[in-house]
Motif scaffolding. Structure first.
Motif, PDB file in Angstrom:
ATOM      1  N   GLN A 248       0.656  -1.266  -0.043  1.00 39.43           N
ATOM      2  CA  GLN A 248      -0.066   0.112   0.130  1.00 39.43           C
ATOM      3  C   GLN A 248       0.960   1.175  -0.055  1.00 39.43           C
ATOM      4  O   GLN A 248       1.918   1.291   0.402  1.00 39.43           O
ATOM      5  CB  GLN A 248      -0.823  -0.127   1.141  1.00 39.43           C
ATOM      6  CG  GLN A 248      -1.721  -1.110   1.257  1.00 39.43           C
ATOM      7  CD  GLN A 248      -2.870  -1.437   0.034  1.00 39.43           C
ATOM      8  OE1 GLN A 248      -3.616  -0.306  -0.386  1.00 39.43           O
ATOM      9  NE2 GLN A 248      -2.723  -2.264  -0.807  1.00 39.43           N
ATOM     10  N   THR A 249       0.189   2.288  -0.540  1.00 37.65           N
ATOM     11  CA  THR A 249       0.917   3.709  -0.660  1.00 37.65           C
ATOM     12  C   THR A 249      -0.004   4.635  -0.119  1.00 37.65           C
ATOM     13  O   THR A 249      -1.452   4.541  -0.419  1.00 37.65           O
ATOM     14  CB  THR A 249       1.482   3.956  -1.929  1.00 37.65           C
ATOM     15  OG1 THR A 249       0.476   4.176  -2.783  1.00 37.65           O
ATOM     16  CG2 THR A 249       2.592   3.258  -2.463  1.00 37.65           C
ATOM     17  N   ARG A 250       0.437   5.698   0.500  1.00 39.96           N
ATOM     18  CA  ARG A 250      -0.418   6.718   1.212  1.00 39.96           C
ATOM     19  C   ARG A 250       0.464   8.004   1.325  1.00 39.96           C
ATOM     20  O   ARG A 250       1.657   8.007   1.418  1.00 39.96           O
ATOM     21  CB  ARG A 250      -1.134   6.415   2.044  1.00 39.96           C
ATOM     22  CG  ARG A 250      -0.631   6.188   3.364  1.00 39.96           C
ATOM     23  CD  ARG A 250      -1.536   5.614   4.539  1.00 39.96           C
ATOM     24  NE  ARG A 250      -0.616   5.182   5.642  1.00 39.96           N
ATOM     25  CZ  ARG A 250      -0.599   5.926   6.932  1.00 39.96           C
ATOM     26  NH1 ARG A 250      -1.369   6.704   7.156  1.00 39.96           N
ATOM     27  NH2 ARG A 250       0.018   5.062   7.739  1.00 39.96           N
ATOM     28  N   GLU A 251      -0.374   8.965   1.285  1.00 35.02           N
ATOM     29  CA  GLU A 251       0.437  10.401   1.333  1.00 35.02           C
ATOM     30  C   GLU A 251       0.055  11.029   2.781  1.00 35.02           C
ATOM     31  O   GLU A 251      -1.080  11.023   3.273  1.00 35.02           O
ATOM     32  CB  GLU A 251       0.075  11.407   0.367  1.00 35.02           C
ATOM     33  CG  GLU A 251       0.811  12.364  -0.160  1.00 35.02           C
ATOM     34  CD  GLU A 251       0.827  13.188  -1.079  1.00 35.02           C
ATOM     35  OE1 GLU A 251       0.383  12.709  -2.122  1.00 35.02           O
ATOM     36  OE2 GLU A 251       1.032  14.686  -1.140  1.00 35.02           O
TER      37      GLU A 251
END
Ligand SMILES: Cc1cc2nc3c(=O)[nH]c(=O)nc-3n(C[C@H](O)[C@H](O)[C@H](O)COP(=O)(O)OP(=O)(O)OC[C@H]3O[C@@H](n4cnc5c(N)ncnc54)[C@H](O)[C@@H]3O)c2cc1C
Length: 301
Positions: free
Chosen positions: A89-92
């Motif tokens: 997963q990626t997030r900012e």
């Protein structure tokens, strides 16, 4: 392993497990005998449960990303492997990109592009995961992960979650604190990337991909550069200078396209690769006095 499987079923009932899993399916060399037990966690919680279960039984797991820097023995690995590619997963957060360790570097670079972030173009063509990339401080064409990372989060040997600023992670050329601590599981990392022009970022990725295609034997299985760059030299140039380009043992061959790569030209065994690496090291040392250190990691030898 029976006790470990029972403990894993108790702590993480949904965790995917595979017994006697051929490692040739999990390495870019397409080489390697069976792993006694492999867990494929789908979340950080499952990965942590797998580590805790193993530790409770005195078992040290081996952490696997995409196996793109790994040679596994023909006998395989009589132990427990945790493959991280389900952690993707990626997030900012506060304008910084955070990613889990199992994400392929190519997808991470695309996620950065999608946000208009520049700085990860160099990583787009490296066929590993973020976890393997941090461990090796992966780099190419003047870029290295250390230049864009701000912190790394990992599980230590007590199964505690620790976040260290990148300055404390000792990332140098193909080395890090994590190469010295194979018992730590990298869970994720955070990046500080500048805002850029998406079209220019995409052009840069395409240009580097073209360079790779023209120089590297991407049509054959390998683990990339077999040896590290010795100070003051290029491994490929030394190997070529010693007349080893194209030389083979069994199914393993010094690539005819790029002498820094040992390739599997079909049916190579780990033993073929090891013997060819020994031949390269011995010859280069005898002819030039330079010692070549493997970049590729070994498992099960
Ligand atoms: C065709 C080709 C081209 C390549 N080009 C480059 C290049 O340009 N630059 C470059 O730097 N490398 C290159 N490589 C090598 C390789 O892709 C990188 O080293 C990559 O970072 C390895 O990532 P991985 O996920 O495949 O790691 P793996 O091979 O799975 O593991 C490598 C090491 O990292 C450890 N590890 C992996 N994940 C974790 C984790 N989550 N926590 C703790 N430890 C972990 C493993 O235990 C092992 O010691 C290339 C390889 C190939 C096949």
């Amino acid at each position: 392993m029976t006790a470990l499987i029972q403990e894993l079923n108790r702590l993480a009932p949904q965790l995917a497990l595979r017994e006697h899993e051929p490692m040739s399916r999990h390495t870019t060399f397409r080489i390697g005998g069976p792993a006694r037990l492999m867990a494929l966690p789908a979340s950080q919680m499952e990965a942590a449960a797998a580590v805790r279960a193993a530790r409770a039984l005195g078992i040290a797991p081996f952490f696997l990303g995409n196996g793109s820097d790994l040679l596994v023995s023909d006998r395989g690995f009589d132990g427990f492997i945790i493959k991280t590619t389900g952690l993707d997963q990626t997030r900012e957060v506060n304008r910084r990109l955070r990613a889990e360790s199992g994400i392929p570097l190519a997808r991470l670079a695309m996620a950065a592009l999608g946000r208009g972030h520049t700085g990860l173009e160099f990583a787009h063509g490296i066929p590993g995961t973020l976890g393997g990339g941090v461990t090796m401080n992966a780099g190419a064409y003047g870029g290295e992960l250390v230049q864009v990372l701000t912190s790394v989060t990992f599980l230590n040997e007590e199964a505690e979650v620790i976040t260290l600023p990148v300055e404390e992670c000792a990332l140098t050329y193909r080395h890090s604190l994590f190469t010295d601590h194979p018992e730590w599981l990298i869970l994720g990392a955070e990046f500080e990337l500048a805002q850029g022009d998406p079209a220019a970022i995409k052009d840069k990725m395409d240009e580097l991909a073209q360079k790779r295609r023209s120089k590297q034997p991407l049509d054959l299985p390998s683990a990339g550069s077999t040896f590290k760059r010795p100070a003051g030299y290029f491994a490929a140039a030394l190997i070529e200078q010693c007349g080893l380009k194209g030389v083979g043992i069994g199914g393993a061959q010094v690539s005819e396209k790029h002498a820094g790569f040992v390739v599997n030209r079909g049916g190579a065994t780990a033993d073929d690769v090891r013997r060819l690496m020994d031949l390269i090291q011995d010859t280069v040392h005898r002819e030039t006095g330079v010692t070549l250190e493997p970049e590729v990691k070994f498992l099960g030898f």
